[in-house]
Design an enzyme around this catalytic site. Sequence first.
Site, short mmCIF file in Angstrom:
data_model
loop_
_atom_site.label_atom_id
_atom_site.label_comp_id
_atom_site.label_asym_id
_atom_site.label_seq_id
_atom_site.Cartn_x
_atom_site.Cartn_y
_atom_site.Cartn_z
N ASP A 92 3.29 -4.55 7.93
CA ASP A 92 2.03 -3.82 7.82
C ASP A 92 0.90 -4.82 8.03
O ASP A 92 0.65 -5.67 7.17
CB ASP A 92 1.97 -3.18 6.41
N LYS A 96 -10.22 -0.53 10.83
CA LYS A 96 -10.47 -1.68 9.96
C LYS A 96 -10.87 -2.91 10.77
O LYS A 96 -11.15 -3.96 10.22
CB LYS A 96 -9.22 -2.00 9.13
N HIS A 107 0.88 -1.17 0.00
CA HIS A 107 0.00 0.00 0.00
C HIS A 107 0.92 1.22 0.00
O HIS A 107 2.01 1.18 0.57
CB HIS A 107 -0.83 -0.05 1.29
N GLN A 122 -4.33 -5.20 7.01
CA GLN A 122 -5.33 -6.12 6.46
C GLN A 122 -5.26 -7.51 7.11
O GLN A 122 -6.01 -8.40 6.71
CB GLN A 122 -5.16 -6.27 4.94
N CYS A 125 -4.75 2.49 -3.64
CA CYS A 125 -3.49 2.98 -3.04
C CYS A 125 -2.36 1.97 -3.25
O CYS A 125 -1.53 1.77 -2.35
CB CYS A 125 -3.64 3.29 -1.56
N1 PLP Z 1 -1.74 -0.82 4.59
C1 PLP Z 1 -2.68 -1.54 4.00
C2 PLP Z 1 -2.35 -2.92 3.51
C3 PLP Z 1 -3.97 -1.01 3.84
O1 PLP Z 1 -4.92 -1.73 3.24
C4 PLP Z 1 -4.24 0.29 4.33
C5 PLP Z 1 -5.56 0.91 4.15
O2 PLP Z 1 -6.36 0.52 3.33
C6 PLP Z 1 -3.21 0.99 4.96
C7 PLP Z 1 -1.97 0.40 5.07
C8 PLP Z 1 -3.41 2.36 5.48
O3 PLP Z 1 -4.32 2.34 6.55
P1 PLP Z 1 -4.78 3.70 7.22
O4 PLP Z 1 -5.41 4.52 6.14
O5 PLP Z 1 -5.74 3.27 8.26
O6 PLP Z 1 -3.57 4.35 7.77
#
Ligand code: PLP
Length: 409
Positions: free
Chosen positions: A197, A223, A120, A200, A363
């Site tokens: 990360d 999430k 992401h 998800q 993203c």
């Molecule tokens: N990393 C992953 C794999 C994501 O799917 C997302 C959000 O969709 C993020 C990071 C970023 O999350 P946040 O917008 O809550 O910071």
Amino acid sequence: MAAWNAQSVRKDFVLLENTDRVYFDNAATSQKPQAVLDATREFYEKYNANVLRGLYPLSVEATERYEQARQTVRQFIHAACPEEIIFTRNTTESMNLVAYSYGMANLKAGDEIVVSILEHHSNLLPWQMVSKATGAKLVFLECEPDGTISAEQMDAAFSEHTKLVAVTQVSNVLGCVNDIPTLVKRAHDCGAVILVDAAQSAPHMAIDVQQLGVDFLAFSGHKMLAPMGIGVLYGKRELLEAMPPFLTGGEMIESVSRYDAIYAELPHKFEAGTVNAAGAVGLAAAIQYLNTLGMENVHRAEQELTAYLIKGMQSIPHVHLLGSARPDNHTGIASFTVDRVHPHDISEILSSDGIDIRAGHHCAQPLHQHLGIPSTARASVMFYNTVAEVDRFLESVANVRKRMGFGDE
Ligand code: PLP
């Protein structure tokens, strides 16, 4: 066998109960159960004061609740101590904290930062910044079309120059699960630290940071049933202790003189300014809710529903599923294209049938470039989604081309 099912838990989600729409954008943010709404509201009604500041009972009570929430998060991911749990706004802020604090202080020209092509943007752009500022080189772990990162791809990316590895546990586009234990071993064999990360993965599977051996792990509350604006960074204590603060200001100091300051101990060194105490309390309530369902049960229910969804999609002509052909490697996520239909049109048509999905690059533009697809439609389910909802979704997807004016060819 779980004592609950999607139908029985739906009464806990007011928004879902009050709509006929199908919410399949859970990878973007989840819905919130009543227990989370109540806990957040109760904080403001009964305990609202600035935490860590006042000596009067209300502030002491607010602080206790905030620190209890930290303990709940610690237990949820099996961290060794509460000092290893830093509250942030979200996954993005957690990963920026590691980049700006650890990355800027420890990386230099000649070093390499390994990120996967699945990332992401929030686990890529901070490392682009660090790379530009320090001269450390950004190296990509490539992946197969199904998201798998092979041993050869790891051999190509890792070297004695690797000093930091930043990878996602679950791809927000393909839903595939990365082999974190192997990536941890590879990183540590090079003498590098590894940031995972878990945006998800934390909502969908049990995580044990000590068993995984990760150095840092980031996730967002929103999430996983909690309010927006609260996130977590886990870091190994000895690493966090050696790192400089990311943000500076109130609440993160021991003492301040005109030209210098002594910073607070962990975890407060990394929690500058007024914190989101109600959000932390809401996150603790979300974790308690998930614990009551049981993370194994949540995982199993979501895997079953995903398998039904994926198999249904695989049988619709002109629909192309991204990622693995194996339903068990999708973690609730089904990204897809339909021949000659733009993903935004897919999303519009589904929306007119009362189904909410996401369309775009999610993203993850470098991953889409790697796959040679500009954008995709994405459906993402959670344990509170039902088979009947999946049936409605499949029926709508099956009609997309007809609705666009294509014949049966
Ligand atoms: N990393 C992953 C794999 C994501 O799917 C997302 C959000 O969709 C993020 C990071 C970023 O999350 P946040 O917008 O809550 O910071």
